[in-house]
Enzyme design. Structure first.
Site, PDB file in Angstrom:
ATOM      1  N   ASP A  19      -0.812  14.627  45.660  1.00  0.00           N
ATOM      2  CA  ASP A  19      -0.480  15.180  46.969  1.00  0.00           C
ATOM      3  C   ASP A  19       0.596  14.403  47.699  1.00  0.00           C
ATOM      4  O   ASP A  19       1.019  14.818  48.775  1.00  0.00           O
ATOM      5  CB  ASP A  19      -1.727  15.224  47.861  1.00  0.00           C
ATOM      6  N   CYS A  20       1.013  13.266  47.168  1.00  0.00           N
ATOM      7  CA  CYS A  20       2.025  12.490  47.883  1.00  0.00           C
ATOM      8  C   CYS A  20       2.897  11.760  46.868  1.00  0.00           C
ATOM      9  O   CYS A  20       2.500  11.591  45.709  1.00  0.00           O
ATOM     10  CB  CYS A  20       1.386  11.500  48.856  1.00  0.00           C
ATOM     11  N   CYS A  23       1.498   9.083  44.573  1.00  0.00           N
ATOM     12  CA  CYS A  23       0.915   9.544  43.308  1.00  0.00           C
ATOM     13  C   CYS A  23       2.001   9.602  42.240  1.00  0.00           C
ATOM     14  O   CYS A  23       1.791   9.175  41.095  1.00  0.00           O
ATOM     15  CB  CYS A  23       0.293  10.927  43.485  1.00  0.00           C
ATOM     16  N   CYS A 412       0.264  -0.289  53.257  1.00  0.00           N
ATOM     17  CA  CYS A 412       0.239   1.043  52.657  1.00  0.00           C
ATOM     18  C   CYS A 412       1.554   1.768  52.975  1.00  0.00           C
ATOM     19  O   CYS A 412       1.864   1.982  54.147  1.00  0.00           O
ATOM     20  CB  CYS A 412      -0.940   1.850  53.196  1.00  0.00           C
ATOM     21  N   ASP A 456      37.794  29.899  45.153  1.00  0.00           N
ATOM     22  CA  ASP A 456      38.475  30.875  44.325  1.00  0.00           C
ATOM     23  C   ASP A 456      38.777  32.083  45.219  1.00  0.00           C
ATOM     24  O   ASP A 456      38.177  32.237  46.282  1.00  0.00           O
ATOM     25  CB  ASP A 456      37.572  31.273  43.149  1.00  0.00           C
ATOM     26  N   ASP A 651      33.006  31.752  40.754  1.00  0.00           N
ATOM     27  CA  ASP A 651      32.036  32.665  40.168  1.00  0.00           C
ATOM     28  C   ASP A 651      31.201  32.030  39.074  1.00  0.00           C
ATOM     29  O   ASP A 651      30.343  32.672  38.488  1.00  0.00           O
ATOM     30  CB  ASP A 651      32.726  33.918  39.616  1.00  0.00           C
ATOM     31  N   ASP A 737      -1.020   4.214  60.274  1.00  0.00           N
ATOM     32  CA  ASP A 737      -0.403   4.631  59.018  1.00  0.00           C
ATOM     33  C   ASP A 737      -0.647   6.120  58.761  1.00  0.00           C
ATOM     34  O   ASP A 737       0.260   6.850  58.375  1.00  0.00           O
ATOM     35  CB  ASP A 737      -0.960   3.810  57.863  1.00  0.00           C
TER      36      ASP A 737
END
Length: 762
Positions: A19-20, A23, A412, A456, A651, A737
């Protein structure tokens, strides 16, 4: 494909519980130490890990064991990415089943179409395995998630400890000790798992040491509160991450689940994901188009805003393409499928955005490196705070050990580590929802730094669809000139030929019958039309038969940016036809918006100088014309030397050397396939103004990153000082935090609704 070839292809794994970015850092570091691993890319938002093997590929089982040892879940099975060209694999790793929440993780919202494998887990997640596309799973309330259950359990334990301490004071701190130890069990499991892989300085380890130390010095009540607040902080992280994921998951919902398949004159409802190229579907008014396809019967206004952000519906007729997820507004259409569901526009956009989120921006890589140094440094400071005052000055041990433990919690790095990827992911998602596709954080960061953008002409600043503007009679009436010219051009696919044929059709003029039509070595066409031998060529080829007035007419039209064709018979010219590729409706304003952003636009074209200068005057842009592809690349390099980073808009095919030479290559509109697969960024709509929107999105994202980093570092600095001075304690450190993490995440999510016009985003 041989076994050895398969073994060297990337391993793509669905991983649950990420989740962060912390991890991601743990997984990247642990996997990077395995033999045979050349690179690791972690997509936190999509819940996926990609492992690139080295000369000797890693053991897939070892990869899975390592991830699981860190406390994350991996569905059974690891499969190399299928070889390029297999249409069903787009980086989503469908073969690994649906991504589910495990332990502390929030649900993954990957777009798993391989439902047959959804049950292939070798461990019990403690809940039913719904399909990854199930809305009930995506919208699961927080109290049914792993982290939610941990918060509830910790809260109940803390409340029970408070109640027991009030009801039975004789128990002393033991109720709080019990509450702390029980709530620490999942944290300790992850901490020791990471430590066993050589990662000692993890958030979980710091939390465990701080809480354990608090128990040791008699601060059991505070230890229990700290563990509870830590669980709350992780839950809030998961909720915020889930909200960010929904912006990408919502893209998958744009494609309807069912389609009306037409077979043998009858219509039946089938799952949209089963459609195959060549099949025909009925799209009724009000329906979403279920596939990428081509209209074979009917005509209707199509709302393309879900795919490219274009707010004005566009009428499409038989022969034109439609994209999955767009909305049919006015009339029924029969559409032949051109791509399977796993390879349609929506799937390709999702793949691009997810891969882009896994690609780190330079500023993010710097933050990652900084955080790896920052955490050990704060731990060292905490150790000095615990030892120096008591040893050197005889201060009370319990006071300074307590302050040192509070400093460990300040170490942390959640808020700092998430500050950049949260903003980049939100910026990429915001762009995708507006038809602005950016391939990774590095490109998103670089776009805002551009000082010159080279365009272009054909198909970029102009519509790419020439139109007949003039039919000038010389020795034949206008309708006859048009009919004879259309007859000659009837078998040609040249843009000018198509323009003449369209003009004849619109004017109700029937092309004259032609035969024996042949090309004249790049100078035009010759053939027999209505019994006469005729030619159609450029003015230079026909110059000898043009008189003064005809030459003046040619010159005047070319000065207006028109391309002129001369229709002639053996006895002399019959008439002139002028064709021009008109500038896009928003080209002038789009270029003006770039100038307001401090960016210099230039036009590089292979067209003749007269035509290029005419379009340049019309749009107010400096022009370099009659350029070969290698000339454009050379000019881009020169612009870089003169004035900093240069972008190139084209393109995606004809301008490949210039796109590659530029700091950022941006592909425009019509060639969506090429746009998605080639350049650094792509505009799915045909608006020049989208380039300015890309610049504003980049600058808004990087401003958001700077704000997030300031909040994260600023809060750390403040509480570092107040903790050492004894003004704040452990639970305040954790709360600060957590608060900073939530603040930077919410600030990043503001990008999902950022304005990209001149009113904001700069």
């Amino acid at each position: 494909m041989t076994a050895s070839t398969a073994a060297r292809e990337d391993l793509r794994l669905a991983v649950e519980g990420m989740d962060c970015p912390s991890c991601a850092l743990k997984i990247e570091t642990a996997l990077g130490r395995l033999p045979g691993v050349a690179a690791v890319a972690v997509d936190v938002g999509g819940g996926r890990v990609r492992v690139t093997p080295g000369a000797e590929p890693p053991d897939p089982d070892a990869v899975v064991r390592t991830i699981r040892a860190l406390g994350y879940a991996v569905p059974r099975g690891v499969a190399p990415r299928p070889p390029a060209g297999r249409p069903h694999d787009h980086g989503h790793d469908h073969a690994h089943g649906d991504c589910r929440e495990h332990g502390h993780g929030a649900p993954d919202h990957g777009h798993d179409h391989a439902h047959a494998h959804a049950h292939a887990h070798d461990h019990d997640h403690g809940h039913d395995h719904e399909h990854g596309d199930d809305p009930a799973d995506r919208g699961r309330p927080w109290w049914r998630t792993g982290r939610g259950r941990l918060v509830l359990a910790s809260g109940v334990l803390l409340a029970a400890a408070i109640a027991l301490s009030l009801a039975a004071p004789a128990l002393g701190p033991w109720p709080f000790v019990a509450a702390t130890l029980v709530a620490l069990v999942p944290v300790a499991r992850r901490a020791f798992g990471a430590a066993s892989l050589g990662q000692v300085f993890t958030i979980e380890m710091l939390m465990m040491v701080a809480a354990g130390g608090a128990l040791a010095i008699g601060a059991a009540e505070e230890a229990a509160v700290v563990v509870f607040l830590f669980a709350v902080g992780e839950l809030l992280e998961g909720v915020a991450a889930q909200k960010a994921r929904r912006s990408i998951a919502a893209l998958a919902d744009l494609t309807p689940k069912t389609a009306q398949l037409v077979e043998d004159g009858r219509t039946r409802e089938v799952p949209a994901e089963t459609l195959l190229p060549g099949q025909t579907v009925l799209v009724r008014p009000g329906d979403r188009v279920p596939c990428d396809g081509r209209i074979v019967a009917g005509g209707s206004a199509i709302d393309e805003s879900p795919v490219n952000g274009e707010s004005v519906p566009r009428f499409k007729d038989a022969g034109e393409s439609v994209a999955a997820g767009t909305i049919n507004i006015t009339a029924a259409l029969h559409v032949v499928v051109t791509r399977a569901a796993a390879d349609n526009t929506i799937a390709r956009i999702i793949r691009l955005v997810e891969d882009a989120q896994a690609a780190k921006a330079p500023v993010q890589r710097f933050i990652d490196r900084f955080s790896r140094v920052y955490m050990p440094a704060i731990v060292l400071v905490a150790l000095l705070v615990a030892l120096v005052p008591p040893v050197a000055a005889g201060e009370p041990w319990e006071v300074w050990v307590y302050r040192a433990l509070a400093l460990l919690l300040i170490a942390c790095p959640c808020a700092l580590v998430i500050s950049t990827p949260a903003a980049v992911a939100a910026g990429l998602s915001a762009g995708a929802r507006r038809g602005l596709l950016v391939k990774g954080g590095a490109t998103l960061e670089n776009i805002g730094r551009l000082r010159t953008i080279a365009f272009d002409k054909t198909g970029t600043l102009t519509n790419g669809r020439p139109l007949v503007t003039d039919v000038v009679p010389i020795s034949a009436p206008p309708d006859e000139v048009l009919a004879l010219a259309a007859g000659l051009e009837a078998g040609s696919s040249h843009p000018i030929a198509r323009a003449i044929l369209r003009h004849a059709e619109d004017a109700g003029v029937t092309p004259a019958p032609a035969s024996d039509v042949a090309a004249m070595a790049g100078r035009g066409l010759r053939g027999t039309v209505a019994g006469r031998t005729l030619t159609i060529s450029d003015p230079r080829t026909a110059e000898a038969i043009l008189d003064g007035s005809a030459r003046d007419a040619v010159r005047a039209m070319e000065e207006q940016g028109k391309t002129v064709a001369v229709l002639a018979a053996p006895e002399g010219p019959l008439g002139l036809l002028a064709v021009r590729d008109e500038p896009r409706a928003d080209a002038r304003e789009g270029l003006a918006r770039l100038r307001r952003l401090g960016i210099r636009p230039v036009m590089l074209t292979g067209d003749n100088a007269r035509t290029g200068q005419a379009v340049g005057r019309d749009l107010g842009i400096e022009v370099q014309a009659e350029l070969l592809p290698e000339d454009k690349a050379r000019i881009v390099a020169g612009l870089q030397a003169q004035g900093g980073p240069v972008g190139k808009v084209g393109d995606g095919i004809n301008d490949a050397p210039a796109l590659a030479a530029a700091d950022v290559g941006i592909a425009m509109g019509a060639g969506t396939d090429v746009a998605i697969e080639t350049a650094d960024a792509a505009l799915l709509h045909n608006r020049v103004g989208g380039v300015a929107e890309l610049v504003r999105l980049s600058r808004a994202t990087m401003a958001n990153v700077r704000t997030n980093v300031a909040v994260a570092l600023g809060s750390k600095a403040v509480f570092l000082v107040t903790t050492v001075l004894g003004l704040t304690g452990m639970w305040i450190a954790v709360l600060a935090d957590t608060g900073a993490t939530v603040l930077v995440t919410l600030n990043a999510l503001r990008l999902l609704s950022v304005r990209l016009d001149d009113g904001g985003g700069r």
